[in-house]
Design a protein around this motif. Structure first.
Motif, PDB file in Angstrom:
ATOM      1  N   HIS A   1     -11.244   1.717   1.080  1.00 40.56           N
ATOM      2  CA  HIS A   1     -10.006   1.117   0.567  1.00 40.56           C
ATOM      3  C   HIS A   1     -10.194  -0.258  -0.059  1.00 40.56           C
ATOM      4  CE1 HIS A   1      -6.766   3.927   1.655  1.00 40.56           C
ATOM      5  NE2 HIS A   1      -7.660   4.372   2.529  1.00 40.56           N
TER       6      HIS A   1
ATOM      7  N   VAL B   1       0.077  -9.195   2.196  1.00 37.48           N
ATOM      8  CA  VAL B   1      -0.163  -7.749   2.248  1.00 37.48           C
ATOM      9  C   VAL B   1      -0.025  -7.357   3.711  1.00 37.48           C
ATOM     10  CG1 VAL B   1      -1.876  -5.922   2.004  1.00 37.48           C
ATOM     11  CG2 VAL B   1      -1.628  -7.656   0.207  1.00 37.48           C
TER      12      VAL B   1
ATOM     13  N   PHE C   1      -7.508  -2.414  -2.312  1.00 40.54           N
ATOM     14  CA  PHE C   1      -7.016  -3.695  -1.809  1.00 40.54           C
ATOM     15  C   PHE C   1      -7.200  -4.796  -2.858  1.00 40.54           C
ATOM     16  CE2 PHE C   1      -8.056  -7.566   0.855  1.00 40.54           C
ATOM     17  CZ  PHE C   1      -6.748  -7.831   1.254  1.00 40.54           C
TER      18      PHE C   1
ATOM     19  N   LEU D   1      -6.790   0.250   5.222  1.00 42.22           N
ATOM     20  CA  LEU D   1      -7.885  -0.679   4.971  1.00 42.22           C
ATOM     21  C   LEU D   1      -8.611  -1.018   6.265  1.00 42.22           C
ATOM     22  CD1 LEU D   1      -9.361  -2.650   2.991  1.00 42.22           C
ATOM     23  CD2 LEU D   1      -7.638  -4.349   3.626  1.00 42.22           C
TER      24      LEU D   1
ATOM     25  N   SER E   1       0.812  -1.221   0.000  1.00 44.40           N
ATOM     26  CA  SER E   1       0.000   0.000   0.000  1.00 44.40           C
ATOM     27  C   SER E   1       0.841   1.265   0.000  1.00 44.40           C
ATOM     28  CB  SER E   1      -0.945   0.008   1.208  1.00 44.40           C
ATOM     29  OG  SER E   1      -0.223  -0.092   2.424  1.00 44.40           O
TER      30      SER E   1
ATOM     31  N   LEU F   1      -4.001 -10.933   4.054  1.00 47.38           N
ATOM     32  CA  LEU F   1      -3.807  -9.700   4.821  1.00 47.38           C
ATOM     33  C   LEU F   1      -3.243 -10.037   6.192  1.00 47.38           C
ATOM     34  CD1 LEU F   1      -4.213  -6.581   4.946  1.00 47.38           C
ATOM     35  CD2 LEU F   1      -6.420  -7.042   6.055  1.00 47.38           C
TER      36      LEU F   1
ATOM     37  N   TYR G   1      -1.337  -2.678   5.857  1.00 52.25           N
ATOM     38  CA  TYR G   1      -2.315  -1.851   5.151  1.00 52.25           C
ATOM     39  C   TYR G   1      -3.289  -1.313   6.195  1.00 52.25           C
ATOM     40  CZ  TYR G   1      -5.055  -0.245   1.128  1.00 52.25           C
ATOM     41  OH  TYR G   1      -5.709   0.546   0.185  1.00 52.25           O
TER      42      TYR G   1
END
Length: 314
Positions: free
Chosen positions: A100, A87, A104, A93, A50, A127, A90
């Motif tokens: 977001h 990820v 994403f 998010l 991100s 995530l 972030y």
């Protein structure tokens, strides 16, 4: 089984996910050599995509940053290691999921497409540590959408999913597991937090915990109970389990760190879980970058197949 291939892993934290307010790890070919030579099976690569993507559609990821990730993935696979790309960090998010979500999903569309032809030894983790406004219900919906995006180009790639509340083991029961034959569930284990995070500068009040030790029978039983509940959930879901992070901060005394690390590792393996220690070479590091050598008590705690606590003083 892919979970068995993941086996024993370590995180290259504070490298591709660096926030810029602490120590950073420069990914180096020799670090991958050290992992392979020591006997690790897997590298988890936390990636802060991100911070390296456009804020507006089409949310393109910076090509130069993509090449840095490519280099890490290639270095791991080239040494016969498995690699987990996620990820990471972030935070936006988690703060504003509705705003977001399109970004994403666009990040995952790019990541999945780029690595679609890579070896099956590359796994995706959707995530790291969903939290905040990304509540369990909201995260379950977002997870399903992200998985669908990945499956468009990677129908059989192993995907790692974890619960809300920062991948807390206690949050696993609220995780809605999609109907998918190529999933592994993850959680993070840092209990007791007052031990593993004593003196951590980013944790308010952590200096009050300095001097806390670990290693008596009650401490061990607490770990057994925690991981037994996780294992029971995994059996019920018929889902392999991966402890994506566990570790104790460098302010804890080394004897206690080694005992805790060895005990968590051995108990996880007894229960059939794969794992990745947090982390390689910065503030939780098992490897001393200045000396270019493993911190031997932690190396033994992670990789010695004998009694994991033998010789470690209480």
């Amino acid at each position: 089984m892919v979970n068995a291939w993941l086996g024993r892993g370590i995180n290259f934290g504070n490298a591709l996910d660096a926030l810029g307010d602490g120590p950073e790890l420069a990914l180096d070919e020799r670090h991958f050599d050290e992992l392979a030579k020591a006997g690790f099976d897997t590298v988890r690569l936390p990636v802060r995509w991100s911070a390296h993507a456009e804020a507006l559609p089409p949310y393109s990821i910076d090509p130069a940053f993509f090449q840095r990730v490519d280099a890490g993935v290639g270095a791991a696979l080239g040494r016969g290691l498995q690699v987990v790309v996620n990820v990471h960090h972030y935070h936006e998010l988690c703060t504003a999921p509705d705003e977001h979500l399109p970004r994403f999903l666009a990040l995952w569309r790019q990541i999945a497409s780029r690595y679609a032809d890579h070896s099956g030894r590359l796994c995706f983790e959707l995530l790291n540590e969903p939290r905040g406004h990304l509540t369990a219900d909201r995260w379950n919906a977002v997870l399903a959408e992200a998985l669908a995006v990945v499956r468009d180009t990677n129908p059989e790639r192993t995907v790692i999913i974890g619960p809300a509340e920062m991948n807390s083991p206690d949050a696993l029961p609220a995780l809605a597991v999609p109907d998918d034959d190529h999933l592994i569930a993850t959680m993070h284990y840092y209990a007791p937090f007052e031990f593993t995070h004593q003196g951590a500068g980013w944790v308010p009040g952590a200096e009050r915990w300095l001097g806390r030790t670990w290693g008596d029978t009650a401490d061990e039983n607490a770990v057994r109970d925690d991981l037994a509940k996780v294992a029971a959930w995994g059996r019920k879901q018929r889902l392999p389990l991966f402890i994506g992070e566990f570790g104790a901060f460098s302010e804890a005394d080394m004897s206690s760190r080694a005992r805790w690390t060895a005990f968590v590792r051995a108990e996880a393996e007894r229960l059939g879980m794969s794992w990745a220690y947090w982390e390689f070479g910065t503030d939780f590091g098992a490897f001393d970058l200045e000396l270019a050598a493993w911190r031997e008590p932690l190396r033994q705690a992670l990789l010695d197949d004998r009694d994991p606590t033998a010789g470690i003083p209480r």
